[in-house]
Design an enzyme around this catalytic site. Structure first.
Site, PDB file in Angstrom:
ATOM      1  N   HIS A   1      76.957  93.469  57.215  1.00 36.94           N
ATOM      2  CA  HIS A   1      77.112  94.813  57.759  1.00 36.94           C
ATOM      3  C   HIS A   1      78.604  94.957  58.005  1.00 36.94           C
ATOM      4  O   HIS A   1      79.397  94.152  57.546  1.00 36.94           O
ATOM      5  CB  HIS A   1      76.377  94.935  59.097  1.00 36.94           C
ATOM      6  CG  HIS A   1      74.897  94.740  59.011  1.00 36.94           C
ATOM      7  ND1 HIS A   1      74.043  95.725  58.589  1.00 36.94           N
ATOM      8  CD2 HIS A   1      74.115  93.679  59.319  1.00 36.94           C
ATOM      9  CE1 HIS A   1      72.796  95.280  58.651  1.00 36.94           C
ATOM     10  NE2 HIS A   1      72.810  94.040  59.086  1.00 36.94           N
TER      11      HIS A   1
ATOM     12  N   CYS B   1      71.136  93.386  54.081  1.00 33.00           N
ATOM     13  CA  CYS B   1      70.283  92.735  55.081  1.00 33.00           C
ATOM     14  C   CYS B   1      68.792  93.062  54.906  1.00 33.00           C
ATOM     15  O   CYS B   1      68.181  92.562  53.973  1.00 33.00           O
ATOM     16  CB  CYS B   1      70.812  93.064  56.478  1.00 33.00           C
ATOM     17  SG  CYS B   1      70.250  91.875  57.702  1.00 33.00           S
TER      18      CYS B   1
HETATM   19  N1  GLN Z   1      64.907  92.184  60.182  1.00 34.68           N
HETATM   20  C1  GLN Z   1      65.736  91.389  59.403  1.00 34.68           C
HETATM   21  C2  GLN Z   1      66.198  90.091  60.044  1.00 34.68           C
HETATM   22  O1  GLN Z   1      66.337  90.005  61.260  1.00 34.68           O
HETATM   23  C3  GLN Z   1      66.924  92.238  58.954  1.00 34.68           C
HETATM   24  C4  GLN Z   1      67.883  92.565  60.042  1.00 34.68           C
HETATM   25  C5  GLN Z   1      69.028  93.429  59.571  1.00 34.68           C
HETATM   26  O2  GLN Z   1      68.892  94.250  58.652  1.00 34.68           O
HETATM   27  N2  GLN Z   1      70.153  93.288  60.248  1.00 34.68           N
HETATM   28  O3  GLN Z   1      66.409  89.158  59.298  1.00 34.68           O
END
Ligand code: GLN
Length: 244
Positions: free
Chosen positions: A194, A95
């Protein structure tokens, strides 16, 4: 490798969304269950690490704010990390960590977080967050597997000339539009999943361990483990997504 598998967890205090640290735990546990000793280096901003000496590098997810904080430190490591990647370092980036390896991330409030530009893709925040369970089909050395995970991101990633990690069976993936999930280059695996990803998907974990051993010229055929509980849990969630 000096008798130990060297695992590098970059920015453990900042990039650890939705249990991402579990990826390091699963990688380590599956090595140790096979009597392969592991040393974990937790590297914080400003601390030294020689990526070429590492066998597995993990970069987790983070909020836009955390990503911004990390970008500068990571930027100073671009050359070294790029060299290690070219020479086969095994990397898993999730992510926010995934987004940082690309060209840039344009946040919802119009701020550009520069990426390392090590892989040719870019990310821009969409209007709506993409949240929920996700299933992806991937190909590992000609064999197809289904990955299960959980996603929560605003960023929509668009690949230029880089391969995806897999194809979305259920959920959004990179952007909710082109059916692609993650990115893959040499031994670098990027994903929005995740969950954390590796405990839920032992086939991928073993693939990464095996790739790390192979890079060091070590025997890389892994002893099978009893994954019946993991398989049972995965079947249940895939069934809920109607993709089993
Ligand atoms: N900030 C990034 C987004 O919202 C990554 C979020 C995350 O790592 N879950 O796309």
């Amino acid at each position: 490798m000096t008798g130990m598998i060297q695992v590098c967890y970059l920015y453990p205090d900042l990039l650890n969304l939705y249990g991402d640290r579990g990826n390091v735990l699963a990688f380590t546990a599956r090595c140790r269950w096979r009597d392969l000793p592991v040393f974990i280096h937790q590297i914080r901003p400003g601390e030294n690490v020689d990526f070429k000496e590492m066998d597995f590098l993990f970069l987790g997810g983070g909020s836009d704010r955390e990503q911004g904080l990390m970008a500068e430190d990571l930027k100073s490591r671009t050359g070294e990390l790029g060299d290690a990647i070219e020479e086969g370092l095994v990397v898993l980036a999730i992510c926010g960590g995934y987004q940082l390896l690309g060209n840039y991330y344009l946040t919802g409030d119009g701020k550009v977080i520069p990426g390392l530009g090590l892989m040719n893709f870019y990310t821009q925040a969409g209007e709506k967050r993409m949240i929920g369970n996700v299933a992806v089909e991937i190909d590992l050395d000609g064999k197809k597997y289904k990955l299960a995970g959980f996603e929560n991101h605003a960023g929509k990633t668009y690949l230029n000339n880089v391969a995806p990690l897999g194809r979305v069976l259920s959920g959004y993936g990179n952007n909710g539009e082109d059916g692609l999930e993650g990115a893959r280059y040499k031994n670098v695996f990027c994903s929005y999943l995740h969950g954390p990803l590796l405990p839920k998907n032992p086939e991928l974990t073993d693939y990464l361990i095996s790739a790390a051993l192979k890079r060091r010229g070590l025997p890389h055929l892994l002893e099978p483990l009893d994954d019946s509980l993991e398989a049972f849990a995965k079947e249940a969630i895939l069934r809920r997504m109607r993709v089993n």
